[in-house]
Motif scaffolding. Structure first.
Motif, PDB file in Angstrom:
ATOM      1  N   THR A 361       8.448   2.307   3.393  1.00 20.80           N
ATOM      2  CA  THR A 361       8.109   2.421   1.974  1.00 20.80           C
ATOM      3  C   THR A 361       7.802   3.884   1.702  1.00 20.80           C
ATOM      4  OG1 THR A 361       7.108   0.210   2.051  1.00 20.80           O
ATOM      5  CG2 THR A 361       6.653   1.554   0.101  1.00 20.80           C
ATOM      6  N   PRO A 362       8.825   4.699   1.400  1.00 20.79           N
ATOM      7  CA  PRO A 362       8.599   6.134   1.216  1.00 20.79           C
ATOM      8  C   PRO A 362       7.661   6.457   0.063  1.00 20.79           C
ATOM      9  CG  PRO A 362      10.928   5.656   1.532  1.00 20.79           C
ATOM     10  CD  PRO A 362      10.243   4.352   1.310  1.00 20.79           C
ATOM     11  N   ASP A 363       7.702   5.651  -1.015  1.00 16.89           N
ATOM     12  CA  ASP A 363       6.835   5.901  -2.161  1.00 16.89           C
ATOM     13  C   ASP A 363       5.376   5.708  -1.753  1.00 16.89           C
ATOM     14  OD1 ASP A 363       6.160   6.150  -5.058  1.00 16.89           O
ATOM     15  OD2 ASP A 363       5.567   4.068  -4.783  1.00 16.89           O
ATOM     16  N   ARG A 364       4.602   6.794  -1.771  1.00 18.18           N
ATOM     17  CA  ARG A 364       3.258   6.757  -1.206  1.00 18.18           C
ATOM     18  C   ARG A 364       2.297   5.801  -1.924  1.00 18.18           C
ATOM     19  NH1 ARG A 364       1.007  10.272   2.446  1.00 18.18           N
ATOM     20  NH2 ARG A 364       3.162  10.446   3.124  1.00 18.18           N
ATOM     21  N   PRO A 365       2.220   5.784  -3.257  1.00 23.51           N
ATOM     22  CA  PRO A 365       1.311   4.835  -3.904  1.00 23.51           C
ATOM     23  C   PRO A 365       1.617   3.382  -3.547  1.00 23.51           C
ATOM     24  CG  PRO A 365       1.958   6.532  -5.450  1.00 23.51           C
ATOM     25  CD  PRO A 365       2.826   6.712  -4.235  1.00 23.51           C
ATOM     26  N   SER A 366       2.911   3.022  -3.541  1.00 23.94           N
ATOM     27  CA  SER A 366       3.288   1.653  -3.174  1.00 23.94           C
ATOM     28  C   SER A 366       2.945   1.371  -1.721  1.00 23.94           C
ATOM     29  CB  SER A 366       4.786   1.428  -3.396  1.00 23.94           C
ATOM     30  OG  SER A 366       5.130   1.602  -4.750  1.00 23.94           O
ATOM     31  N   TYR A 367       3.134   2.381  -0.869  1.00 21.43           N
ATOM     32  CA  TYR A 367       2.820   2.196   0.543  1.00 21.43           C
ATOM     33  C   TYR A 367       1.333   1.938   0.740  1.00 21.43           C
ATOM     34  CZ  TYR A 367       2.007   2.968   5.448  1.00 21.43           C
ATOM     35  OH  TYR A 367       1.593   2.805   6.748  1.00 21.43           O
ATOM     36  N   ILE A 368       0.498   2.737   0.104  1.00 23.35           N
ATOM     37  CA  ILE A 368      -0.957   2.586   0.248  1.00 23.35           C
ATOM     38  C   ILE A 368      -1.381   1.198  -0.200  1.00 23.35           C
ATOM     39  CG2 ILE A 368      -3.188   3.394  -0.619  1.00 23.35           C
ATOM     40  CD1 ILE A 368      -1.956   6.213  -0.697  1.00 23.35           C
ATOM     41  N   GLN A 369      -0.784   0.730  -1.281  1.00 25.75           N
ATOM     42  CA  GLN A 369      -1.078  -0.609  -1.784  1.00 25.75           C
ATOM     43  C   GLN A 369      -0.747  -1.662  -0.725  1.00 25.75           C
ATOM     44  OE1 GLN A 369       1.277  -2.336  -5.181  1.00 25.75           O
ATOM     45  NE2 GLN A 369      -0.581  -1.835  -6.288  1.00 25.75           N
ATOM     46  N   LYS A 370       0.437  -1.526  -0.126  1.00 24.44           N
ATOM     47  CA  LYS A 370       0.847  -2.484   0.903  1.00 24.44           C
ATOM     48  C   LYS A 370      -0.063  -2.408   2.123  1.00 24.44           C
ATOM     49  CE  LYS A 370       5.223  -3.185   1.589  1.00 24.44           C
ATOM     50  NZ  LYS A 370       6.649  -3.027   1.976  1.00 24.44           N
ATOM     51  N   LEU A 371      -0.406  -1.186   2.536  1.00 19.51           N
ATOM     52  CA  LEU A 371      -1.277  -1.009   3.695  1.00 19.51           C
ATOM     53  C   LEU A 371      -2.623  -1.673   3.473  1.00 19.51           C
ATOM     54  CD1 LEU A 371      -1.946   0.417   6.435  1.00 19.51           C
ATOM     55  CD2 LEU A 371      -2.738   2.359   5.061  1.00 19.51           C
ATOM     56  N   GLU A 372      -3.212  -1.468   2.309  1.00 19.11           N
ATOM     57  CA  GLU A 372      -4.529  -2.038   2.028  1.00 19.11           C
ATOM     58  C   GLU A 372      -4.475  -3.556   1.975  1.00 19.11           C
ATOM     59  OE1 GLU A 372      -5.850  -0.097  -1.510  1.00 19.11           O
ATOM     60  OE2 GLU A 372      -6.375   1.760  -0.472  1.00 19.11           O
ATOM     61  N   THR A 373      -3.379  -4.100   1.456  1.00 19.78           N
ATOM     62  CA  THR A 373      -3.222  -5.550   1.408  1.00 19.78           C
ATOM     63  C   THR A 373      -3.164  -6.143   2.807  1.00 19.78           C
ATOM     64  OG1 THR A 373      -2.000  -5.395  -0.663  1.00 19.78           O
ATOM     65  CG2 THR A 373      -1.752  -7.425   0.588  1.00 19.78           C
ATOM     66  N   LEU A 374      -2.336  -5.571   3.655  1.00 23.89           N
ATOM     67  CA  LEU A 374      -2.193  -6.087   5.019  1.00 23.89           C
ATOM     68  C   LEU A 374      -3.477  -5.906   5.819  1.00 23.89           C
ATOM     69  CD1 LEU A 374       1.418  -4.811   5.799  1.00 23.89           C
ATOM     70  CD2 LEU A 374       0.713  -7.157   5.296  1.00 23.89           C
ATOM     71  N   ALA A 375      -4.154  -4.797   5.600  1.00 26.70           N
ATOM     72  CA  ALA A 375      -5.408  -4.559   6.319  1.00 26.70           C
ATOM     73  C   ALA A 375      -6.459  -5.577   5.918  1.00 26.70           C
ATOM     74  CB  ALA A 375      -5.906  -3.141   6.055  1.00 26.70           C
ATOM     75  N   ALA A 376      -6.540  -5.866   4.619  1.00 27.53           N
ATOM     76  CA  ALA A 376      -7.529  -6.823   4.143  1.00 27.53           C
ATOM     77  C   ALA A 376      -7.284  -8.209   4.721  1.00 27.53           C
ATOM     78  CB  ALA A 376      -7.501  -6.880   2.619  1.00 27.53           C
ATOM     79  N   ALA A 377      -6.007  -8.530   4.953  1.00 25.49           N
ATOM     80  CA  ALA A 377      -5.657  -9.846   5.482  1.00 25.49           C
ATOM     81  C   ALA A 377      -5.615  -9.873   7.009  1.00 25.49           C
ATOM     82  CB  ALA A 377      -4.300 -10.269   4.941  1.00 25.49           C
TER      83      ALA A 377
END
Length: 725
Positions: A361-377
């Motif tokens: 996910t090269p787009d950084r804002p979208s990547y951060i969103q995905k990272l935080e979601t997976l981390a929370a779960a």
């Protein structure tokens, strides 16, 4: 099949069949939820099923008002029971997104036993809960219990509250309030013939034993979910019955300083299935209470953690090839990804069955969103990219990341790395949890012919740049080309003056609230940014122009300067550059200032986003692959013409390079010990987002330096304590 009806009830229902041709079966409990969750639509994501409905508003924003059409979106996750029926509840990502624990204490402590064979009792927490919170109560229901549950927004004595009531003898969960509406002064004017919010009743089986009641409150909204046992994974077949209800209160929660969990916006599913609706007429205290006839209760707030030891960098056991995944935020066709693909293929030749799955996910804002979601779960893959952000430091403190310094030392490659490359990845306490795959130097590239045309020279001080921009503008030249869309390039500029004035410690203190924009170093950079705006240093409409727009303006000879790193050497220092400007291009490093506490050879020298290793999934295979890849990667990377994060290899200069290429690489040999850290990797997410917005307004002249200072100091004061404790 899912459908909504309003001929008899405002309800969303489902039917079951093994074929579209039927036969269609009606489950015993065929509704998705009660009256407050309506017009639901469903969608699948990664093998999971989500239902999107609305929590209907009430007329007049009052408890007694009739239901209105539409409201606030709510999301439930469906899970299939062994018999094919569906159960509904919160998505695990939503629950895990509540980070901070809220202290809740009761007289006598927890667990508490409430035993009143022929009466009623309640225990009420001493604390006022925040307007947004998640709570989980485990109720051990004894045989013969008539009622038990939770009080919400309760008075101190428990006599006035909203009630989530479990009724074992009637097999239902209901939502009630006390006192009920009064239609007159006489005793019979109490609405006792309305035992609860009838349209919100949810059937559930409540045999003796433990039952879990989950609650999310957000302003005037409530979603509650009941389950007979606590599920351990998204694929659990445990039946979970859910009920959604509008929770309008007559008075809003008081102002208080209780810490509570932020539910960040995520990619999937939405981070909050209840959303705040602003009201102007609310003041009641929010209290949580347990009420029972005979029950034991435990109330907890959501926390995080891991049972894995992040310092165990030498796992033992058999190497069992399988697919492992790496969540990346890098260009899909970039050198890092291409090299790691090759190395993974080479490793698989001796380890059949091994595969490296690259999730890009090269787009950084979208990547951060995905990272935080997976981390929370708790669903992070084996490897994942992250900067040394406050969020990443939280993950490290929770034991979710392998200690990278110990790992590199164990693999006997630690001493090969450039100190600056490793330091860029470190947290404030010096700990290292990310591995660098790059090493870059950031320069200010300039067009000698355009500077000469305007009669200006390379600036000796940062303070010279506004006047330089004015002269360039007067000569009809755009002074600086900048990528305004991505926001981080403009944020680089506000970091420069404090780095020269106070050193790298300024942002370290600023992000924690220990320094302010109102301090001398802060004021210097705020005023300097305003001066850059007044001098029209950046191209017209810069905030709407992107990365390629900025680069094209510079490489086509329209802009005099361009601030970018060595990752663009192939575009700026090879024969790919337009011959019309090629011989005029040069660069200078970040200018110093009078009294600068940092040297001219100290500037932004990032090692890019780092790779973290998930401690939960770190096993002999991951360890062995990393040893193989990290030993071979530097030589492969240097062969592409890029600066390696290690010093044990020589960068290959391309045959089509201009002299600038070697000049840029040689700068890496003469770096000081301090480096200017990009602020977007240092500030908490909320503060960083606000800073990026306010910077554009400041440079455009839409706000004054005083307004910028006040807004940002207040933003940091509100958000820093949540991330830097």
């Amino acid at each position: 099949m899912v459908y909504s009806e309003f001929s008899e009830n405002f309800t969303t229902r489902y039917r079951m069949a093994k074929s579209p041709d039927g036969p269609w079966l009606v489950p015993d409990r065929d509704s998705i939820d009660g009256r407050a969750f309506y017009a639901s639509k469903t969608a699948e994501r990664d093998g999971r099923r989500f239902f999107f409905g609305w929590i209907a508003s009430k007329e007049g924003n009052s408890d007694g008002g009739p239901w209105q059409w539409a409201g606030t979106m709510s999301v439930l996750e469906a899970r299939q029971n062994p018999d094919g029926t569906l159960a509904f509840g919160f998505a695990d990502e939503l629950v895990d997104s509540f980070w901070d624990e809220v202290a809740v204490t009761f007289d006598g402590g927890l667990p508490a036993r409430l035993d009143v064979p022929d009466g009623y009792t309640a225990t009420v927490s001493r604390e006022d809960l925040p307007s947004q919170f998640y709570a989980r109560a485990v109720l051990d229901i004894s045989p013969g219990t008539t009622e038990c549950g939770l009080l919400l927004r309760s008075s101190a004595d428990g006599d006035s509250s909203y009630v989530l009531r479990l009724e074992p003898k009637r097999g239902r969960l209901v939502f009630d309030r006390w006192p009920r509406a009064l239609t007159g002064e006489a005793q019979w004017h109490v609405s006792g013939d309305v035992p609860f919010e009838i349209e919100l009743e949810r059937p559930c089986s409540l045999p003796p034993g433990e039952h879990t009641l989950e609650v999310i409150v957000d302003g005037d909204l409530l979603v509650a979910s009941w389950t007979g046992r606590w599920p351990s994974a998204p694929g659990s077949t445990t039946c979970r019955q859910a009920g959604s209800a509008s929770l309008p209160a007559k008075d809003p929660p008081p102002s208080h300083t209780s810490k509570y969990a932020n539910a960040p916006t995520t990619e999937y599913p939405p981070a909050s299935s209840v959303q705040t609706k602003e009201k102007t007429a609310m003041k009641n205290l929010i209290r949580a209470a347990a009420v029972a006839a005979a029950t034991a209760l435990a109330l907890t707030a959501c926390g995080g953690g891991s049972s894995t030891d992040p310092s165990n960098v030498s796992p033992t056991g058999e190497i069992k090839p399988r697919e492992i995944s790496w969540l990346l935020s890098r260009p899909a066709d970039g050198a890092v990804i291409n090299i790691m693909k090759k190395l993974a293929d080479d490793y698989a030749k001796d380890h059949p069955g091994f595969e490296l799955n690259l999730i890009t996910t090269p787009d950084r804002p979208s990547y951060i969103q995905k990272l935080e979601t997976l981390a929370a779960a708790n669903k992070l893959p084996e490897l994942f990219d992250t900067d040394a952000t406050p969020f990443a430091q939280q993950l490290a403190k929770q034991g979710k990341m392998v200690d990278a310094e110990k790992l590199l030392k164990t693999l006997d490659v630690y001493d090969d790395y450039r100190p600056g490359a490793l330091d860029y990845q470190r947290f404030d306490d010096g700990s290292l949890y990310m591995i660098p795959f790059q090493f870059e130097l950031e320069f200010i590239w300039y067009n000698k012919a355009l500077l000469e045309k305007a009669g200006v020279a390379v600036p000796k001080s940062l303070d010279d740049i506004p006047a330089m921009c004015t002269a360039l503008r007067e000569a009809g030249i755009t002074p600086i080309a900048i990528d305004g869309q991505d926001q981080w390039p403009l944020e680089r500029y506000i970091a420069y003056q404090p780095f020269r004035e106070a050193g790298p410690d300024f942002v370290t203190k600023l992000k924690k609230g220990e320094a302010k924009f109102s301090d001398p170093a802060g004021q210097k950079t705020v005023n300097w940014m305003a001066e850059l705006g007044k001098a029209k240093c950046f191209q017209e409409g810069f905030s709407a122009q992107g990365y390629s727009d900025a680069q094209n303006q510079f490489t086509s000879g329209q802009a005099a300067m361009y601030n970018i790193g060595t990752w663009e050497l192939s575009s700026l220092a090879t024969d790919k550059l337009d011959p019309a400007v090629r011989d005029d291009i040069d660069f200078f490093t970040l200018p110093t200032t009078a009294g600068s506490v940092t040297a001219a050879n100290e500037f932004v020298s990032p090692s890019g986003i780092g790779m973290a290793v998930n401690s939960k999934t770190y096993d002999p295979l991951v360890s062995d692959f990393l040893k193989f890849a990290l030993e071979k990667y530097p030589a492969e990377y240097a062969a592409t013409g890029a600066l390696s994060p290690t010093t044990d290899v020589e960068t290959a200069v391309p045959a089509n390079a201009t002299p600038l290429y070697r000049k840029a690489l040689d700068q890496a040999k003469d770096l000081g010990s301090k480096q200017a850290m990009p602020w977007d990797t240092q500030l908490d997410p909320t503060t960083n987002g606000r800073l990026q917005q306010e910077l554009v307004l400041l440079v455009q002249g839409n706000i004054t330096p005083e307004q910028f200072t006040s807004t940002m100091d207040n933003t940091i004061a509100q958000n820093a304590p949540k991330f830097f404790k």
